[in-house]
Design an enzyme around this catalytic site. Structure first.
Site, PDB file in Angstrom:
ATOM      1  N   VAL A 145      -7.034 -10.850 -19.612  1.00 38.06           N
ATOM      2  CA  VAL A 145      -6.148  -9.615 -19.514  1.00 38.06           C
ATOM      3  C   VAL A 145      -4.823  -9.961 -18.681  1.00 38.06           C
ATOM      4  CG1 VAL A 145      -8.003  -7.913 -19.947  1.00 38.06           C
ATOM      5  CG2 VAL A 145      -7.728  -8.831 -17.637  1.00 38.06           C
ATOM      6  N   GLY A 152     -13.057 -22.168 -21.986  1.00 38.00           N
ATOM      7  CA  GLY A 152     -13.177 -21.620 -20.694  1.00 38.00           C
ATOM      8  C   GLY A 152     -13.679 -20.306 -20.877  1.00 38.00           C
ATOM      9  N   GLU A 170     -18.791 -26.538 -18.031  1.00 39.61           N
ATOM     10  CA  GLU A 170     -19.895 -26.500 -18.233  1.00 39.61           C
ATOM     11  C   GLU A 170     -20.489 -25.853 -19.517  1.00 39.61           C
ATOM     12  OE1 GLU A 170     -21.528 -24.195 -14.682  1.00 39.61           O
ATOM     13  OE2 GLU A 170     -20.374 -22.502 -15.827  1.00 39.61           O
ATOM     14  N   HIS A 199      -9.289  -8.066 -25.288  1.00 45.63           N
ATOM     15  CA  HIS A 199      -9.832  -7.198 -24.330  1.00 45.63           C
ATOM     16  C   HIS A 199      -8.705  -6.350 -23.529  1.00 45.63           C
ATOM     17  CE1 HIS A 199     -13.966  -9.529 -24.443  1.00 45.63           C
ATOM     18  NE2 HIS A 199     -13.824  -8.713 -25.579  1.00 45.63           N
TER      19      HIS A 199
HETATM   20  C1  BV8 Z   1     -18.566  -3.853 -28.338  1.00 43.77           C
HETATM   21  C2  BV8 Z   1     -12.155  -6.988 -19.926  1.00 43.77           C
HETATM   22  C3  BV8 Z   1     -18.885  -2.610 -30.396  1.00 43.77           C
HETATM   23  C4  BV8 Z   1     -12.352  -6.361 -18.798  1.00 43.77           C
HETATM   24  C5  BV8 Z   1     -14.338  -7.879 -21.007  1.00 43.77           C
HETATM   25  C6  BV8 Z   1     -24.549  -8.082 -29.218  1.00 43.77           C
HETATM   26  C7  BV8 Z   1     -25.806  -8.681 -28.498  1.00 43.77           C
HETATM   27  C8  BV8 Z   1     -25.743  -8.125 -27.146  1.00 43.77           C
HETATM   28  C9  BV8 Z   1     -24.797  -7.128 -26.266  1.00 43.77           C
HETATM   29  C10 BV8 Z   1     -23.824  -6.904 -27.427  1.00 43.77           C
HETATM   30  C11 BV8 Z   1     -23.807  -7.124 -28.852  1.00 43.77           C
HETATM   31  N1  BV8 Z   1     -22.809  -6.454 -29.124  1.00 43.77           N
HETATM   32  C12 BV8 Z   1     -22.291  -5.921 -28.317  1.00 43.77           C
HETATM   33  C13 BV8 Z   1     -22.855  -5.765 -26.973  1.00 43.77           C
HETATM   34  C14 BV8 Z   1     -22.259  -5.072 -25.926  1.00 43.77           C
HETATM   35  C15 BV8 Z   1     -21.516  -5.900 -25.009  1.00 43.77           C
HETATM   36  C16 BV8 Z   1     -21.965  -7.222 -24.512  1.00 43.77           C
HETATM   37  O1  BV8 Z   1     -21.601  -8.480 -25.206  1.00 43.77           O
HETATM   38  N2  BV8 Z   1     -22.813  -7.214 -23.458  1.00 43.77           N
HETATM   39  C17 BV8 Z   1     -23.098  -8.513 -22.806  1.00 43.77           C
HETATM   40  C18 BV8 Z   1     -22.984  -8.485 -21.380  1.00 43.77           C
HETATM   41  C19 BV8 Z   1     -24.576  -9.009 -23.465  1.00 43.77           C
HETATM   42  N3  BV8 Z   1     -20.186  -5.921 -25.741  1.00 43.77           N
HETATM   43  C20 BV8 Z   1     -19.246  -4.785 -25.652  1.00 43.77           C
HETATM   44  O2  BV8 Z   1     -19.539  -4.019 -24.939  1.00 43.77           O
HETATM   45  C21 BV8 Z   1     -17.994  -5.282 -26.366  1.00 43.77           C
HETATM   46  N4  BV8 Z   1     -17.748  -3.984 -27.085  1.00 43.77           N
HETATM   47  O3  BV8 Z   1     -19.385  -4.565 -28.674  1.00 43.77           O
HETATM   48  O4  BV8 Z   1     -17.920  -2.805 -29.022  1.00 43.77           O
HETATM   49  C22 BV8 Z   1     -18.652  -3.754 -31.493  1.00 43.77           C
HETATM   50  C23 BV8 Z   1     -19.670  -4.429 -31.832  1.00 43.77           C
HETATM   51  C24 BV8 Z   1     -19.302  -5.434 -32.928  1.00 43.77           C
HETATM   52  C25 BV8 Z   1     -17.904  -5.518 -33.274  1.00 43.77           C
HETATM   53  C26 BV8 Z   1     -17.113  -4.669 -32.903  1.00 43.77           C
HETATM   54  C27 BV8 Z   1     -17.184  -3.773 -31.793  1.00 43.77           C
HETATM   55  C28 BV8 Z   1     -16.865  -5.093 -25.380  1.00 43.77           C
HETATM   56  C29 BV8 Z   1     -16.915  -6.249 -24.398  1.00 43.77           C
HETATM   57  C30 BV8 Z   1     -15.493  -6.373 -23.718  1.00 43.77           C
HETATM   58  C31 BV8 Z   1     -15.772  -5.838 -22.202  1.00 43.77           C
HETATM   59  N5  BV8 Z   1     -14.759  -6.410 -21.260  1.00 43.77           N
HETATM   60  N6  BV8 Z   1     -13.111  -7.836 -20.222  1.00 43.77           N
HETATM   61  C32 BV8 Z   1     -11.943  -7.133 -17.597  1.00 43.77           C
HETATM   62  O5  BV8 Z   1     -11.263  -8.335 -17.624  1.00 43.77           O
HETATM   63  O6  BV8 Z   1     -12.020  -6.611 -16.711  1.00 43.77           O
HETATM   64  S1  BV8 Z   1     -15.337  -8.797 -21.151  1.00 43.77           S
HETATM   65  C33 BV8 Z   1     -15.097 -10.353 -19.967  1.00 43.77           C
HETATM   66  O7  BV8 Z   1     -16.375 -10.774 -19.852  1.00 43.77           O
HETATM   67  C34 BV8 Z   1     -13.953 -11.080 -20.559  1.00 43.77           C
HETATM   68  O8  BV8 Z   1     -13.240 -10.597 -21.087  1.00 43.77           O
HETATM   69  C35 BV8 Z   1     -14.982 -11.875 -21.442  1.00 43.77           C
HETATM   70  O9  BV8 Z   1     -15.178 -11.304 -22.801  1.00 43.77           O
HETATM   71  C36 BV8 Z   1     -16.211 -11.831 -20.893  1.00 43.77           C
HETATM   72  C37 BV8 Z   1     -16.772 -13.273 -20.504  1.00 43.77           C
HETATM   73  O10 BV8 Z   1     -15.965 -13.736 -19.571  1.00 43.77           O
HETATM   74  P1  BV8 Z   1     -15.536 -15.169 -19.732  1.00 43.77           P
HETATM   75  O11 BV8 Z   1     -13.930 -14.919 -20.088  1.00 43.77           O
HETATM   76  O12 BV8 Z   1     -16.130 -16.048 -20.387  1.00 43.77           O
HETATM   77  O13 BV8 Z   1     -15.613 -15.677 -18.214  1.00 43.77           O
HETATM   78  P2  BV8 Z   1     -16.930 -15.931 -17.462  1.00 43.77           P
HETATM   79  O14 BV8 Z   1     -16.817 -16.028 -15.783  1.00 43.77           O
HETATM   80  O15 BV8 Z   1     -18.267 -15.492 -18.058  1.00 43.77           O
HETATM   81  O16 BV8 Z   1     -17.202 -17.589 -17.731  1.00 43.77           O
HETATM   82  C38 BV8 Z   1     -16.131 -18.511 -17.319  1.00 43.77           C
HETATM   83  C39 BV8 Z   1     -16.456 -19.761 -18.129  1.00 43.77           C
HETATM   84  O17 BV8 Z   1     -15.229 -20.840 -17.851  1.00 43.77           O
HETATM   85  C40 BV8 Z   1     -17.663 -20.503 -17.508  1.00 43.77           C
HETATM   86  O18 BV8 Z   1     -18.409 -21.070 -18.944  1.00 43.77           O
HETATM   87  C41 BV8 Z   1     -17.239 -21.635 -16.763  1.00 43.77           C
HETATM   88  O19 BV8 Z   1     -17.987 -22.751 -17.055  1.00 43.77           O
HETATM   89  C42 BV8 Z   1     -15.866 -21.879 -17.302  1.00 43.77           C
HETATM   90  N7  BV8 Z   1     -14.820 -22.474 -16.640  1.00 43.77           N
HETATM   91  C43 BV8 Z   1     -14.714 -22.180 -15.185  1.00 43.77           C
HETATM   92  N8  BV8 Z   1     -13.545 -22.771 -14.692  1.00 43.77           N
HETATM   93  C44 BV8 Z   1     -13.190 -23.753 -15.390  1.00 43.77           C
HETATM   94  C45 BV8 Z   1     -14.076 -23.372 -16.940  1.00 43.77           C
HETATM   95  N9  BV8 Z   1     -13.854 -24.024 -17.949  1.00 43.77           N
HETATM   96  C46 BV8 Z   1     -12.692 -24.993 -17.929  1.00 43.77           C
HETATM   97  N10 BV8 Z   1     -11.988 -25.301 -16.975  1.00 43.77           N
HETATM   98  C47 BV8 Z   1     -12.422 -24.696 -15.575  1.00 43.77           C
HETATM   99  N11 BV8 Z   1     -11.408 -24.943 -14.527  1.00 43.77           N
END
Ligand code: BV8
Length: 237
Positions: free
Chosen positions: A93, A176, A204, A109
């Protein structure tokens, strides 16, 4: 391997980590300080709008203190020089892709620098805090504006456009992201289903590494410029 013409790139918080923006799940991650359901759900906004606005006002205020890194710039260079189709789908975002010059992109998002009216659904650019619950410029709903962020349980933006690009992609690249949140975490399987090549660039292994034909591990500021050089060299053939 088919000739690469149409590319879809998915990016996550890891892309902006080296710019100084916290990721979600890393140590001192965003969620460390807050439980997801306390700040990133419609229920949380209804229950405690002050907490939710403070969380997003702070992240919006931090944007001018950070800058795009070499990975953002490399993706913007690919955007400028790639003759084939390209769609950059970011879960982030923040505004670092745009500030690096990327054009063929979308925020699935939402965006910190945007406000959404909870009444009429109008979206408007927004700078500064929003905690004082401003009225909507479109329908004048009192205190109608909320952060234009897709909360858990809400439909991500532009899913049709994303699905269409995945269906045409020759190459899907994930950069990422932990692959922990759907529907974004399912894009690699959709791309494979359509016969696309798949590449992951991450610090990772992610929850979805298994699904990628190739995974390269390391910091984005090293992996992404090298990959872009490779792809553009391929284009020059
Ligand atoms: C929805 C905005 C209906 C907020 C975000 C199926 C199965 C299980 C659950 C669900 C499912 N379908 C839906 C769900 C529910 C839910 C969900 O997935 N829950 C999870 C917890 C299981 N999903 C929803 O509610 C979504 N809506 O499903 O609506 C629908 C269904 C189908 C089709 C259409 C609609 C809405 C989810 C959106 C929520 N909002 N963000 C904000 O920004 O504050 S999510 C937020 O977390 C991010 O936007 C991103 O999407 C998510 C993960 O974050 P990442 O960006 O991956 O960051 P993270 O820290 O996790 O990882 C960082 C990575 O980078 C790591 O791997 C690390 O190793 C790496 N890294 C770190 N440093 C570096 C690096 N890589 C390279 N270089 C570096 N230097």
């Amino acid at each position: 391997m088919t000739e690469t013409r149409n590319i879809v790139i998915l990016t996550g918080a890891g892309l902006s980590a080296e710019s100084g923006l916290a990721t979600f799940r890393g140590p001192d991650g965003l969620w460390e300080g807050h439980r997801v359901e306390d700040v990133c759900t419609p229920e949380a906004l209804a229950r405690d709008p002050v907490m939710v606005h403070r969380f997003y006002d702070a992240r919006r205020a931090a944007l001018p203190t950070v800058a795009p890194n070499a990975a953002h710039r490399a993706i913007a260079r690919l955007d400028a020089e790639w003759a084939g189709e390209l769609l950059i789908v970011t879960q982030n975002v923040d505004d670092l892709h745009e500030r690096a010059g990327a054009k063929r992109m979308l925020h699935m998002h939402g965006e910190l620098r945007s406000a959404l009216c909870a009444e009429c659904g109008a979206r408007q650019g927004w700078e500064g805090p929003m905690g004082h619950r401003p009225d909507c410029a479109n329908c004048a709903a009192p205190g109608g504006l909320r952060p234009d962020i897709v909360f858990f349980g809400e439909m991500p933006y532009e899913m049709e456009r994303i699905e269409a690009a995945l269906a045409e992609a020759d190459l899907f690249v994930s950069i990422g992201t932990s692959g922990a949140v759907y529907p974004a975490a399912g894009f690699v399987q959709t791309a494979r289903h359509h016969g696309s090549d798949t590449l992951e660039l991450n610090l990772e292994p992610s929850a979805g590494s298994y699904f990628f034909a190739e995974t390269r591990l390391g910091p984005a500021t090293e992996l992404v410029p090298a990959w872009v050089d490779e792809v553009l060299a391929g284009q020059r053939g």
